[in-house]
Scaffold this active site. Structure first.
Site, PDB file in Angstrom:
ATOM      1  N   ASP A 419       0.740  -0.864   0.184  1.00  0.00           N
ATOM      2  CA  ASP A 419      -0.070   0.262  -0.298  1.00  0.00           C
ATOM      3  C   ASP A 419       1.009   1.797   0.424  1.00  0.00           C
ATOM      4  OD1 ASP A 419      -1.592   2.326   0.828  1.00  0.00           O
ATOM      5  OD2 ASP A 419      -2.794   1.151   2.316  1.00  0.00           O
ATOM      6  N   HIS A 420       0.895   1.516  -1.453  1.00  0.00           N
ATOM      7  CA  HIS A 420       1.870   2.980  -1.284  1.00  0.00           C
ATOM      8  C   HIS A 420       1.960   4.043  -0.252  1.00  0.00           C
ATOM      9  CE1 HIS A 420       4.868   5.301  -3.008  1.00  0.00           C
ATOM     10  NE2 HIS A 420       5.053   4.917  -4.645  1.00  0.00           N
ATOM     11  N   ARG A 421       0.189   4.425   0.425  1.00  0.00           N
ATOM     12  CA  ARG A 421       0.233   5.210   1.327  1.00  0.00           C
ATOM     13  C   ARG A 421       0.385   5.205   3.192  1.00  0.00           C
ATOM     14  NH1 ARG A 421      -6.096   4.318   0.939  1.00  0.00           N
ATOM     15  NH2 ARG A 421      -4.986   2.154   2.230  1.00  0.00           N
TER      16      ARG A 421
END
Length: 447
Positions: A419-421
């Protein structure tokens, strides 16, 4: 007035369930803690206990009924001095059957406060009676058991806020109170996140009727979705639509691990312990989360929660779906302890006997399809996890050694979905490299 027993919310995400089996019948006397029925949620079959005493006056929902909304009246409990003839005076049911509730109305229909039983979550409180819990200005709603406990302790029940249906005071409301503590409680908002409704999570597209017309001249079997399948569809659709995935891939050489595993299993054989490759993968991931602590995190809407322990979820395939039981504090446990715990969780997952706290939480997940001969694949993140490791099969492949010589090694392909967040590219690469290093030097995991 007879008391309605409501369908409980047995997990934070439960919106409806199946009343699988009644363990009591009309006319039976129940006491606090008695098991009344078995309720099947989207994940497990759980026992539902009484929190008060009384007589089962009427069963409203037959066993085997599916799609019973949370907070729907499922039975009526008669208190001392009441009879079946008083049931007609009871309040109307809280909610209609799920098929009769329009999606826009569903959240309102299931909004009342706690039902009668254990394991429920605090939903938005329903309006409670005025001061003194007297709904009609004359009568105090309290169970006989609650009245007796209050009398023994000298409590003023008009100053106690009831948590039962219609603000009724039950045993749990007075059991731990002393006289000085019996003051009106303030309604509090639940810290349990609201479940996203399956209807709201479903992607836009053709209806089942439209699809049926497309295949009208073809032979097919129509399979009705159970609660688990609906939940999986909703959550994974949500995950792919809202979680910005990116993928990192590595090949891991397993020859040292396979030799070390064989040695350990020989030594552990007298104890009846046999370690699997998956046990080593769980341990390697748990340690990697400690070695790269910034990656041990989850997405929390408007912030990131960075966890201290390594709570690792492992996907377990069952009939009709899957579970992801969580091995908590996995970094602290030995390989044999992880192996035993994983076997127990997997067995109870297949029997749908896991409690919610056993499959909720964690920051990281593992999905291993290598045992099915899959070389590599990309797994979908299970929110709010920050990452999931997709594990392929270990196969013999030609490799070029550090000296440039060509050789043969057992190689396992893995893909880390991130998850790039929560985790940026470099941090994700650091985490995957730590997992690889742990698996290729397995003896270091025992240090």
């Amino acid at each position: 007035m007879p008391t309605e027993i409501l369908m409980p919310a047995l997990s934070p995400t439960m919106e409806e369930g199946t009343l699988a089996k009644w363990l009591v019948k009309e006319g039976d006397t129940v006491a606090s803690g008695d098991v009344m029925c078995e309720i099947e949620t989207d994940k497990a079959t759980m026992e539902f206990e009484a929190v008060d005493e009384g007589v089962i006056g009427k069963i409203l929902i037959a066993e085997g009924t599916e799609g019973v909304k949370v907070n729907t009246a499922i039975a009526v409990l008669l208190e001392e001095g009441e009879s079946a003839g008083d049931i007609a005076e009871a309040s109307p049911p809280k909610a209609e059957a799920s098929s009769k509730v329009a999606p826009a109305e569903a959240s309102d229909a299931t909004a009342p406060a706690k039902g009668h039983g254990r394991g429920e979550t605090d939903a938005t409180p329903e309006p409670t009676p005025a001061a003194g819990n007297k709904s009609d200005g004359n009568r105090l709603f309290a169970s006989p058991l609650a009245r007796r406990i209050a009398a023994q302790k000298g409590l003023d029940l008009t100053q106690v806020k009831g948590s039962g249906p219609h603000g009724r005071i039950v045993k749990a409301d007075v059991e731990g109170l002393e006289k000085s503590e019996a003051t009106p409680a303030q309604a509090t908002k639940s810290d349990t996140p609201n479940a996203v409704s399956a209807a709201a999570s479903m992607p836009a597209g053709a209806s089942s009727d439209t699809i049926a017309k497309m295949y009208a001249d073809r032979e097919y079997e129509e399979i009705t979705l159970n609660g688990m399948r609906k939940t999986i569809a909703a959550r994974l659709t949500e995950a792919k639509q809202t979680v910005p995935h990116f993928y990192l891939r590595r090949d891991i050489q397993l020859d040292a691990l396979m030799a070390f595993r064989a040695q350990l299993n020989k030594q552990l054989e007298p104890r009846g312990v046999k370690l699997s490759v998956n046990d080593f993968i769980i341990k390697a991931c748990a340690l990697a989360l400690q070695q790269v602590p910034d990656a041990n995190a989850v997405w929390a809407g408007d912030k990131v929660f960075k966890l201290k322990p390594s709570d690792v979820a492992v996907a377990v395939a069952i009939e009709g779906g899957l579970f992801t039981p969580v091995l908590k504090d996995a970094e602290m446990k030995s390989l044999s302890a992880l192996s035993a715990e994983m076997k127990d969780l997997a067995a109870r997952a297949r029997d749908r006997k896991l409690a919610p706290h056993e499959y909720q939480g964690g920051s990281f997940a593992i999905s291993n399809l290598g045992m099915f001969g899959i070389d590599n694949f990309d797994a979908v993140i299970n929110p709010p996890h920050g990452a999931i490791l997709a594990v392929g099969a270990g196969t013999k492949k030609p490799v070029v050694g550090a000296d440039g010589a060509l050789g043969i090694a057992t190689v396992m392909s893995v893909t880390l979905s991130v998850d790039h967040r929560v985790i940026d590219g470099a941090l994700g690469a650091e985490l995957l490299n730590a997992i690889k290093d742990n698996l290729e030097a397995p003896m270091t995991m025992l240090a």
